[in-house]
Design a protein around this motif. Structure first.
Motif, PDB file in Angstrom:
ATOM      1  N   VAL A 188     -17.153  -3.562  36.025  1.00  0.00           N
ATOM      2  CA  VAL A 188     -16.064  -2.621  35.906  1.00  0.00           C
ATOM      3  C   VAL A 188     -16.008  -1.808  37.184  1.00  0.00           C
ATOM      4  CG1 VAL A 188     -15.068  -0.635  34.562  1.00  0.00           C
ATOM      5  CG2 VAL A 188     -15.976  -2.447  33.371  1.00  0.00           C
ATOM      6  N   TYR A 189     -14.829  -1.976  37.928  1.00  0.00           N
ATOM      7  CA  TYR A 189     -14.536  -1.435  39.080  1.00  0.00           C
ATOM      8  C   TYR A 189     -13.770   0.206  39.213  1.00  0.00           C
ATOM      9  CZ  TYR A 189     -13.137  -0.617  44.105  1.00  0.00           C
ATOM     10  OH  TYR A 189     -12.786  -0.228  45.523  1.00  0.00           O
ATOM     11  N   SER A 190     -12.783   0.130  38.140  1.00  0.00           N
ATOM     12  CA  SER A 190     -11.932   1.396  37.957  1.00  0.00           C
ATOM     13  C   SER A 190     -11.601   1.504  36.383  1.00  0.00           C
ATOM     14  CB  SER A 190     -10.986   1.536  38.693  1.00  0.00           C
ATOM     15  OG  SER A 190      -9.885   0.371  38.314  1.00  0.00           O
ATOM     16  N   ILE A 191     -11.652   2.641  35.883  1.00  0.00           N
ATOM     17  CA  ILE A 191     -11.360   3.187  34.633  1.00  0.00           C
ATOM     18  C   ILE A 191     -10.144   3.983  34.517  1.00  0.00           C
ATOM     19  CG2 ILE A 191     -11.953   4.119  32.464  1.00  0.00           C
ATOM     20  CD1 ILE A 191     -14.727   3.403  33.269  1.00  0.00           C
ATOM     21  N   ASN A 192      -9.018   3.683  33.756  1.00  0.00           N
ATOM     22  CA  ASN A 192      -7.929   4.310  33.796  1.00  0.00           C
ATOM     23  C   ASN A 192      -7.559   4.539  32.182  1.00  0.00           C
ATOM     24  OD1 ASN A 192      -5.499   5.682  33.559  1.00  0.00           O
ATOM     25  ND2 ASN A 192      -4.586   4.504  35.567  1.00  0.00           N
ATOM     26  N   MET A 193      -7.925   6.041  31.763  1.00  0.00           N
ATOM     27  CA  MET A 193      -7.942   6.312  30.302  1.00  0.00           C
ATOM     28  C   MET A 193      -6.476   7.040  30.071  1.00  0.00           C
ATOM     29  SD  MET A 193     -11.527   7.514  29.060  1.00  0.00           S
ATOM     30  CE  MET A 193     -12.991   6.461  29.870  1.00  0.00           C
ATOM     31  N   ASN A 194      -5.228   6.397  30.628  1.00  0.00           N
ATOM     32  CA  ASN A 194      -4.003   6.841  30.491  1.00  0.00           C
ATOM     33  C   ASN A 194      -3.363   6.350  29.036  1.00  0.00           C
ATOM     34  OD1 ASN A 194      -3.210   8.885  32.202  1.00  0.00           O
ATOM     35  ND2 ASN A 194      -3.055   7.378  33.881  1.00  0.00           N
ATOM     36  N   ASN A 195      -2.474   6.880  28.624  1.00  0.00           N
ATOM     37  CA  ASN A 195      -1.550   6.337  27.451  1.00  0.00           C
ATOM     38  C   ASN A 195      -2.146   6.320  26.085  1.00  0.00           C
ATOM     39  OD1 ASN A 195       0.693   6.047  29.197  1.00  0.00           O
ATOM     40  ND2 ASN A 195      -0.326   4.140  29.890  1.00  0.00           N
ATOM     41  N   SER A 196      -3.374   6.935  25.986  1.00  0.00           N
ATOM     42  CA  SER A 196      -4.207   7.010  24.859  1.00  0.00           C
ATOM     43  C   SER A 196      -3.450   7.406  23.512  1.00  0.00           C
ATOM     44  CB  SER A 196      -5.314   8.002  24.916  1.00  0.00           C
ATOM     45  OG  SER A 196      -5.964   8.086  23.807  1.00  0.00           O
ATOM     46  N   LEU A 197      -3.519   6.668  22.480  1.00  0.00           N
ATOM     47  CA  LEU A 197      -3.071   6.832  21.307  1.00  0.00           C
ATOM     48  C   LEU A 197      -3.556   8.100  20.377  1.00  0.00           C
ATOM     49  CD1 LEU A 197      -2.299   3.218  19.624  1.00  0.00           C
ATOM     50  CD2 LEU A 197      -0.863   4.533  21.142  1.00  0.00           C
ATOM     51  N   ASN A 198      -4.810   8.482  20.676  1.00  0.00           N
ATOM     52  CA  ASN A 198      -5.409   9.400  20.148  1.00  0.00           C
ATOM     53  C   ASN A 198      -5.858  10.495  20.807  1.00  0.00           C
ATOM     54  OD1 ASN A 198      -5.338   7.942  17.743  1.00  0.00           O
ATOM     55  ND2 ASN A 198      -6.916   6.498  18.889  1.00  0.00           N
ATOM     56  N   ASP A 199      -5.935  11.782  20.529  1.00  0.00           N
ATOM     57  CA  ASP A 199      -7.137  12.941  21.286  1.00  0.00           C
ATOM     58  C   ASP A 199      -8.639  12.299  21.276  1.00  0.00           C
ATOM     59  OD1 ASP A 199      -4.802  14.348  21.658  1.00  0.00           O
ATOM     60  OD2 ASP A 199      -5.046  15.469  19.795  1.00  0.00           O
ATOM     61  N   ILE A 239      -8.503  10.130  34.074  1.00  0.00           N
ATOM     62  CA  ILE A 239      -8.691  10.535  32.651  1.00  0.00           C
ATOM     63  C   ILE A 239      -7.226  11.121  32.303  1.00  0.00           C
ATOM     64  CG2 ILE A 239      -9.591  12.319  31.143  1.00  0.00           C
ATOM     65  CD1 ILE A 239     -11.574  10.087  32.244  1.00  0.00           C
ATOM     66  N   GLY A 240      -6.587  10.658  31.210  1.00  0.00           N
ATOM     67  CA  GLY A 240      -5.200  10.779  30.792  1.00  0.00           C
ATOM     68  C   GLY A 240      -4.959  12.135  30.175  1.00  0.00           C
ATOM     69  N   GLU A 241      -4.062  12.465  29.585  1.00  0.00           N
ATOM     70  CA  GLU A 241      -3.481  13.875  29.034  1.00  0.00           C
ATOM     71  C   GLU A 241      -4.514  14.089  27.872  1.00  0.00           C
ATOM     72  OE1 GLU A 241      -1.339  17.189  28.849  1.00  0.00           O
ATOM     73  OE2 GLU A 241      -1.539  15.740  30.498  1.00  0.00           O
ATOM     74  N   LYS A 242      -4.486  13.045  26.841  1.00  0.00           N
ATOM     75  CA  LYS A 242      -5.097  13.206  25.770  1.00  0.00           C
ATOM     76  C   LYS A 242      -6.587  12.850  25.712  1.00  0.00           C
ATOM     77  CE  LYS A 242      -1.215  11.895  22.858  1.00  0.00           C
ATOM     78  NZ  LYS A 242      -0.676  10.998  21.719  1.00  0.00           N
ATOM     79  N   VAL A 243      -7.271  12.706  26.899  1.00  0.00           N
ATOM     80  CA  VAL A 243      -8.660  12.550  26.957  1.00  0.00           C
ATOM     81  C   VAL A 243      -9.250  13.584  27.685  1.00  0.00           C
ATOM     82  CG1 VAL A 243     -10.400  10.726  27.632  1.00  0.00           C
ATOM     83  CG2 VAL A 243      -8.059  10.118  26.992  1.00  0.00           C
TER      84      VAL A 243
END
Length: 427
Positions: free
Chosen positions: A73-84, A102-106
């Motif tokens: 794994v080179y990059s992680i993008n936790m956007n557009n999460s369905l859950n908090d 790290i996205g809005e809900k994370v």
């Protein structure tokens, strides 16, 4: 002779297959386990294949490493999460991780910064949309971390973020609970910083140029929409610092554009005198002219020339009391220096800036005015200013080729060589 040809073709195909075959274990077991857990928490899915893990919603970007014959794994993008979601998984298993978004809900918890963060030895970029979890009192930044951004933040900012190897730090909108730290340590690494002011905290750290001797770019985001719930008028006196060493300054005002609900601040001549800039941007409604002067006097700026942009900051030109509204520094023709003015999103009269340079030209329209004054004819329009830092780290050779594409290439070429063999043996 035919035996040698056949042997050569056999060895060629054997090595070809070995080079292009999909690894039996595409991801290390620990990375697979944590990635599966995160995807389940973010999107309520249960991946069953490698392609599901490294291809779903661009969450995990995986790259192939030839020495280990594995993907990492080179990059992680936790956007557009369905859950908090609070990240409790152990991200330290991702040994090749270069960027983390790290996205809005994370949320990244305090424990992440306290125990996991420093073990991410190859991470260079961190972007957090909304930081609500408090930072530990003391923690260590990864050695290759060069860029950090918090889009919104509602906890006190740790002074640790102004230390270490960071080259660029961006602090977005302060929310209730935010507070700037007091800085004591000198950091020679920091090159660019974005700081935000509003009614929650308008006191940026003092003595920035002394604390960061190599700082060259400052962006100041000023939130001045008075209709915002809880808004109280505030002062921006904290920005009145000695910025002689700074090359670029950008003022961004954030509001709804209705002059009646916008707090405005006088752009004092004493404040302008603190700069010797090469680039200066005013974006949005917020500054008014110094009433004691009645025009913009930038004559003390860099003698190598000033690139000035006024984008929507119309009060700076509408309130002008003299014909020569903008006084620019002297441009030295022997140094190929230049002055450039761009005025956008304002209905302005024709402006003829005053300058001690012997040559100048101007052009204007109802919505935009661009003026260039220099020893050479140059026009520059600068609506935004960005800093890009390239960095290298000691990582193994990688390729972004996915298993599916490698398999497809292999099957195609293998079919071709089989056809060649069939034709050869039938002769």
């Amino acid at each position: 002779m035919n035996i040698f040809i056949r042997l050569f073709l056999f060895l060629f195909l054997f090595n070809f297959k070995k080079s292009f075959a999909v690894p039996q274990k595409p991801l290390p077991a620990d990375e697979t386990s944590v990635a599966l857990s995160i995807l389940q928490s973010l999107y309520n899915i249960d991946p069953t294949t490698f392609e599901d893990i490294c291809g779903y919603n661009d969450c995990f970007n995986c790259e192939f490493s030839e020495p280990s014959n594995l993907y990492y794994v080179y990059s992680i993008n936790m956007n557009n999460s369905l859950n908090d979601f609070v990240v409790t998984q152990d991200l330290s298993v991702f040994k090749s991780l270069d960027s983390l978004i790290i996205g809005e809900k994370v949320q990244l918890p305090t424990s992440f910064y306290n125990s996991t963060f420093s073990s991410l030895n190859k991470i260079s970029k961190l972007i957090v949309s909304n930081q609500e979890q408090i930072f530990p009192e003391l923690f260590v930044l990864p050695s290759y971390l060069f860029s950090v951004e918090f889009s919104k933040i509602s906890v006190p900012l740790s002074s640790v973020w102004f230390e270490g190897s960071l080259l660029n730090l961006k602090i977005g909108k302060p929310l209730i609970g935010f507070k700037y730290p007091i800085l004591k340590k000198i950091n020679n690494n920091l090159r660019g910083v974005t700081l935000s002011l509003n009614h929650i905290d308008s006191n940026i750290p003092s003595n920035l140029t002394n604390t960061f001797p190599n700082l060259s770019v400052i962006t100041l985001n000023i939130y001045n929409e008075m209709s915002e719930i809880g808004y109280k008028n505030y002062s921006i006196q904290s920005i009145n610092q000695n910025f002689k060493a700074i090359v670029t300054v950008v003022f961004n005002f954030f509001n709804l554009g209705n002059s009646e609900t916008i707090q405005k601040f006088p752009l004092l001549q004493s404040f302008i005198s603190n700069f010797e800039l090469k680039l200066l941007d005013f974006v949005g409604i917020g500054f008014t002219l110094d009433p004691s002067v009645g025009y913009l006097n930038f004559s003390n700026m860099s003698q190598s020339g000033l690139i000035l942009t006024i984008d929507g900051a119309c009060d700076l030109v509408d309130e002008c009391k003299v014909t020569n509204c903008i006084v620019m520094p002297k441009a030295d023709p022997n140094k190929n220096s230049r002055n450039s003015i761009t005025i956008e999103n304002c209905i302005t009269p024709s402006l003829t800036p005053s300058t001690t340079s012997s040559s100048s030209s101007s052009s204007s329209s109802s919505s935009s005015t661009t003026t260039t004054s220099s020893s050479t004819t140059t026009t520059s329009s600068l609506s935004t200013t960005t800093t890009t830092t390239s960095s290298t780290s000691s990582t193994s050779s990688t390729t972004s080729q996915t298993p599916s594409s490698a398999s497809s290439n292999f099957v195609t070429l293998l079919s071709f060589y089989i056809c060649c063999l069939v034709i050869f043996f039938n002769q």
